[in-house]
Write an enzyme that holds these catalytic residues in place. Structure first.
Site, mmCIF file in Angstrom:
data_model
loop_
_atom_site.group_PDB
_atom_site.id
_atom_site.type_symbol
_atom_site.label_atom_id
_atom_site.label_comp_id
_atom_site.label_asym_id
_atom_site.label_seq_id
_atom_site.Cartn_x
_atom_site.Cartn_y
_atom_site.Cartn_z
ATOM 1 N N PHE A 14 0.826 -1.210 0.000
ATOM 2 C CA PHE A 14 0.000 0.000 0.000
ATOM 3 C C PHE A 14 0.861 1.261 0.000
ATOM 4 O O PHE A 14 1.714 1.439 0.878
ATOM 5 C CB PHE A 14 -0.878 0.050 1.252
ATOM 6 C CG PHE A 14 -2.093 -0.818 1.197
ATOM 7 C CD1 PHE A 14 -3.334 -0.301 0.859
ATOM 8 C CD2 PHE A 14 -2.007 -2.176 1.503
ATOM 9 C CE1 PHE A 14 -4.467 -1.108 0.827
ATOM 10 C CE2 PHE A 14 -3.123 -2.994 1.477
ATOM 11 C CZ PHE A 14 -4.365 -2.463 1.132
ATOM 12 N N ASP A 15 0.627 2.130 -0.968
ATOM 13 C CA ASP A 15 1.105 3.502 -0.857
ATOM 14 C C ASP A 15 0.291 4.144 0.272
ATOM 15 O O ASP A 15 -0.738 3.597 0.701
ATOM 16 C CB ASP A 15 0.877 4.213 -2.199
ATOM 17 C CG ASP A 15 1.233 5.680 -2.138
ATOM 18 O OD1 ASP A 15 2.350 5.996 -1.685
ATOM 19 O OD2 ASP A 15 0.397 6.510 -2.528
ATOM 20 N N MET A 16 0.722 5.298 0.740
ATOM 21 C CA MET A 16 0.019 5.919 1.869
ATOM 22 C C MET A 16 -0.697 7.218 1.467
ATOM 23 O O MET A 16 -1.918 7.324 1.536
ATOM 24 C CB MET A 16 1.008 6.204 3.011
ATOM 25 C CG MET A 16 0.353 6.762 4.259
ATOM 26 S SD MET A 16 1.542 6.985 5.628
ATOM 27 C CE MET A 16 2.500 8.392 5.024
#
Length: 224
Positions: A14-16
């Site tokens: 996951f990117d944030m």
């Protein structure tokens, strides 16, 4: 089809910013406000180039666009402090469907790793602010990489930590540079656009594109 694909995937990265949290709105709007006070205009082109990259890379790109005198560190310091204050109060909103998707993946015993261009201090402030740490086995942050996105290093570190091949990994991203990095890492890039509508180049690099994490969850459940 989505359910079958989901069953074959072992790792979800996951990117944030702009993907789990609606931070890009704050970065862009508050950043523009701070820059304007010193006589600078942050254009859409600058936003596109700098979304998803590390702080050091963003500094170079801002100065290339706005001149070497542009007070990048001063501006970003004010923006980050603003976001940190909001994060401590749990006031940075999650993107729609984020919590539900994380919970669904956990229920299905899928491994999740946070892979962000932000630094560890910012990542922990945001993640802890919404009590999301329990979902992730590792954090890969700006301190862990030599080369930021669009280089695939951040995602390759993530797959290595999990001991999972990139070919069995999904990467969730909202930025062009993030999608380029995920594609270069040979993972399955799933794009959930935030501020930027994907270009023809980006469309060719994604495995799937969804309007929200709610739609991603429906896809994995086989609802569409």
């Amino acid at each position: 089809m989505g359910k079958k694909f989901f069953d074959e995937i072992e790792l979800f990265l996951f990117d944030m910013d702009g993907l789990l949290f609606d931070t890009e709105t704050i970065y862009v709007e508050y950043g523009r406000e701070v820059a304007k006070k010193t006589g600078y205009t942050i254009t859409k082109d600058i936003v596109e180039k700098t979304t998803g990259v590390t702080n050091d890379k963003a500094r170079i790109l801002f100065k290339e666009s706005l001149g070497q005198d542009f007070p990048y560190d001063e501006m970003m310091g004010k923006v980050k402090n603003h976001i940190l204050e909001l994060a401590k109060k749990s006031e940075v909103p999650l993107k729609p469907g984020a919590l539900e998707l994380l919970e669904f993946l956990r229920e299905n015993n899928k491994e999740m790793i946070l892979a962000t261009s932000s630094d560890l201090f910012m990542a922990e402030a945001l993640i802890n602010g919404k009590d999301l740490k329990k979902y992730f086995s590792y954090f890969v942050t700006a301190e862990d990489v030599v080369h930021g996105k669009p280089d695939p290093e951040v995602f390759l570190i993530g797959t290595k930590k999990a001991g999972v091949s990139p070919e069995k990994t999904v990467v969730f991203e909202d930025s062009f540079n993030g999608i380029r990095a995920a594609h270069a890492a040979r993972t399955f890039p799933i794009m959930v656009p935030d501020k930027l509508k994907p270009t023809e180049e980006i469309e060719k690099l994604v495995y799937k594109k969804f309007n929200s994490l709610v739609e991603v969850l429906d896809y994995f459940k086989g609802n569409n």
